[in-house]
Structures are given as C-alpha cells and as structure tokens.
Enzyme design. Structure first.
Site, mmCIF file in Angstrom:
data_model
loop_
_atom_site.group_PDB
_atom_site.id
_atom_site.type_symbol
_atom_site.label_atom_id
_atom_site.label_comp_id
_atom_site.label_asym_id
_atom_site.label_seq_id
_atom_site.Cartn_x
_atom_site.Cartn_y
_atom_site.Cartn_z
ATOM 1 N N LYS A 9 0.692 -1.346 0.088
ATOM 2 C CA LYS A 9 0.166 -0.022 0.126
ATOM 3 C C LYS A 9 0.926 1.339 -0.014
ATOM 4 O O LYS A 9 0.495 2.261 -0.780
ATOM 5 C CB LYS A 9 -0.805 -0.119 1.209
ATOM 6 N N GLN A 57 -4.824 -1.118 9.324
ATOM 7 C CA GLN A 57 -4.691 -2.468 8.664
ATOM 8 C C GLN A 57 -5.110 -3.490 9.713
ATOM 9 O O GLN A 57 -4.903 -3.514 10.922
ATOM 10 C CB GLN A 57 -3.089 -2.766 8.496
ATOM 11 N N ASP A 65 -11.131 2.643 3.481
ATOM 12 C CA ASP A 65 -11.617 1.284 3.363
ATOM 13 C C ASP A 65 -12.990 0.899 3.301
ATOM 14 O O ASP A 65 -13.662 0.069 2.860
ATOM 15 C CB ASP A 65 -11.103 0.568 4.886
HETATM 16 N N1 GUN Z 1 -7.080 -6.880 5.927
HETATM 17 C C1 GUN Z 1 -7.453 -7.435 4.788
HETATM 18 N N2 GUN Z 1 -8.165 -6.799 3.979
HETATM 19 C C2 GUN Z 1 -8.087 -5.495 4.570
HETATM 20 C C3 GUN Z 1 -8.515 -4.304 3.905
HETATM 21 O O1 GUN Z 1 -8.939 -4.316 2.793
HETATM 22 N N3 GUN Z 1 -8.365 -3.133 4.596
HETATM 23 C C4 GUN Z 1 -7.602 -3.225 5.947
HETATM 24 N N4 GUN Z 1 -7.316 -1.923 6.639
HETATM 25 N N5 GUN Z 1 -7.216 -4.309 6.524
HETATM 26 C C5 GUN Z 1 -7.383 -5.336 5.727
#
Ligand code: GUN
Length: 282
Positions: free
Chosen positions: A51, A95, A118
């Site tokens: 990311k 996350q 998100d």
């Molecule tokens: N953990 C697994 N997928 C995601 C996601 O799309 N966003 C976040 N913040 N954590 C995750």
C-alpha cells in the site's frame, strides 16, 4: 482467459498518478493517506508495504504509523483522533486484523467516515446499502473493475458469492445486485455448496480456505474471481480456488497472486482521491 489483475491495476495506477499531478496543481496540495499498522503480523506487514509503495508511485503524501503489538486501544484511538482532526490528512487506514486486546469495531467506528478509505465505517456501510454516496470497500470495487474490464455481462446473470465477510462477501454481493445480477451468498454452512456454485455465471470466492473450489464446482464458461490469499506450508501463495483444475473449465479466471490483490491496492488509491476531492469540495 486468465485475467491479468496486475496489468489492469498498473493501468489504473498510471491514470491515478496523472490525476494526482493535475489535482496537486489545481488545489496546491497532494492527496494524503496515513496507514496505521499495529504489531508485526507478517501478512499485514506485506500488505502495508504494498500500500505504501503504491502511495509513493501515485505521488501521494502520507505516513506509515507502525505501532507495537502492545499498543492499547486508547493509544490507538488517540492516534486516529489526531488524524481525524488534521485537515491535511485525507485518508486513514488501520490495517486489520488488530491484536486481540483491541476491539476492531470500536477502532473502525472512531475513524471519521469522510476519511474512511476502507469504507468499513457503519456510516459508509449504511450509505452503500441505501444506494447513497459512500466510500465503497476496496476489494469489492476491485472485483467489479475486473468484471467490467473483461467485459463480463452481469445483467440478469447468476452471481454466487462464497463468503459473507463485512470486508468482501457482503459488499461485493451488494455491488453485483446493483448491476442487476441475481445474487446468492453462500458460506461454510451452505448445503451442497458444489451444486450452488455450479449455478454461477459469475463465481466470487472469498472464504480464506486454500484451493477449496475445485473444477466439479464450476459451470463451464463461468467467470471465476478468486479473492483468497493463503500461504501453504511450503510458503507458496494460493487462492481459494484450485487454479490448476478450474482454469480449463472457467471462461475467465483470476490468478493468485496477480488477480484481485493488486486491484485492491489500486482501488485504495482511488478511494483516497475520492476522499480528497469530497473534502476539498465540502
Ligand atoms: N485486512 C485484510 N483486508 C483488508 C483491507 O482491505 N483493509 C484493511 N484495513 N485491512 C485489511
């Protein structure tokens, strides 16, 4: 056909990078995404690295906030509130999963809905289901973009979503419904899962069980989107779909890695720009 998510995501990121150049010239600042990682879960560390790399490629501002596993819920809430109040921050991503002593929903609830890149905040979830302007979760949007890019017809066709998580299964079902698919949400307790999956013109799998979808569960010619990312005992990445057996049966299929994963990250970049623009125009 093998769907090249990596290439499609790369094209999207190139477009986003150009858009960022124009927006920065117009508004005098770059979009800014802050990413918060708590602990040292290896998969999470790898996702967060990807990311951050994408934010650098797209020329965003932002910060990676790496906090120790022992961070308390109150400490994490304080970090989030600081970013909520900082006018220079457009997006906040925490996350998941979080360490067990932290209540995930409480953390999600604390993120300002307008910075919730998100799309996990209850306000954005409600807005999505009501058909209002929302931030839509990244992986489901990535799935829809792949279906669109490959020209998969959706209207009137049967989409089966295997998995009912808040992050993927439920929102992707809503997006497929919006495209006039007939949608079935299947899950671990579904009776005769194979028979249900065989009805699918579009099969989206997000269960987190390595290679559980086998060729006998797929209608010949179906489009198969594999959201799973699982690491085998040998350290190999595999999806929720048994690619080797399903690929000859499917009309189109995403590989793992190189399918949905890169699209999630491209959509995160897009969501950050959406937050930036909405905040500027407010
Ligand atoms: N953990 C697994 N997928 C995601 C996601 O799309 N966003 C976040 N913040 N954590 C995750």
């Amino acid at each position: 056909m093998i769907i090249d998510g990596k290439q499609i995501a790369q094209n999207l990121k190139e477009q986003i990078r150009e858009q960022v150049t124009a927006l920065t010239a117009q508004y005098g600042r770059k979009p800014c995404l802050d990413v918060i990682l708590v602990g040292e879960n290896p998969a999470s560390m790898s996702y967060v690295r990807s990311k951050i790399k994408a934010t650098e490629y797209c020329d965003f501002d932002g910060e990676l906030i790496s906090l120790p596993e022992t961070t308390t819920q109150d400490e994490l809430l304080r970090v989030i509130r600081e970013r909520n109040e900082n006018p220079g921050v457009d997006g906040i991503l925490v996350q998941l999963p979080l360490p067990k002593h932290i209540d995930e929903q409480c953390i999600i609830d604390a993120i300002s809905p307008e910075k919730d890149v998100d799309g996990f905040h209850p306000t954005n979830v409600a807005r999505l289901w009501l058909g209002q302007e929302a931030i839509v979760p990244c992986t489901p949007m990535g799935v829809m973009a792949l279906l669109e890019q490959t020209g998969t017809p959706l209207q009137g066709r049967h989409a089966v979503v295997v998995g009912r998580s808040n992050i993927v299964g439920k929102p992707v079902a809503k997006l497929l419904l919006d495209k006039n698919c007939t949608v079935t949400i299947a899950h671990s307790r579904t009776a005769d899962l194979a028979a249900v999956c065989r009805q699918a013109d579009i099969l989206v799998v997000a269960v987190g069980r390595p290679e559980m979808i086998t060729a006998d569960m797929v209608k010949p010619g179906a489009t198969v989107i594999d959201v799973g990312i699982n690491r085998t005992a040998e350290g190999k990445l595999v999806g929720d779909v048994d690619f080797r057996s399903v690929e000859p049966v499917a009309g189109a299929i995403t590989p793992v890695p190189g399918g949905v994963g890169p699209m999630t990250i491209a959509m995160l970049m897009r969501n950050t720009i959406v937050c930036y623009q909405r905040r500027i125009n407010k």
